[in-house]
Motif scaffolding. Sequence first.
Motif: not given
Length: 81
Positions: A1, A5-6, A8-9, A12-13, A44, A48
């Motif tokens: 990853m 991408e991290i 973005t995650k 989102e979280l 989570a 990250c």
Amino acid sequence: MQDGEILTKIKELIAEEHLLRERVGTGDVSADDEKARVGELEQALDQCWDLLRQRKARREFGEDPDFSTPRPVDEVENYNQ
């Protein structure tokens, strides 16, 4: 990853956490359900952030950041800061 991408995650979280808190305020979600899910989201997020720190450290020492892997929740949650 990859870092992007991290990140973005992470976004989102955080968005899910904010939505969840709004839904508790309107009564759509119980406080107990909110508390349980927020705990999962926080774990989570910690994973990250830890992965981003691993990737940064690998780059600083001339290593390939793509060899970084997410650590288990129990390991990340027990760090002393």
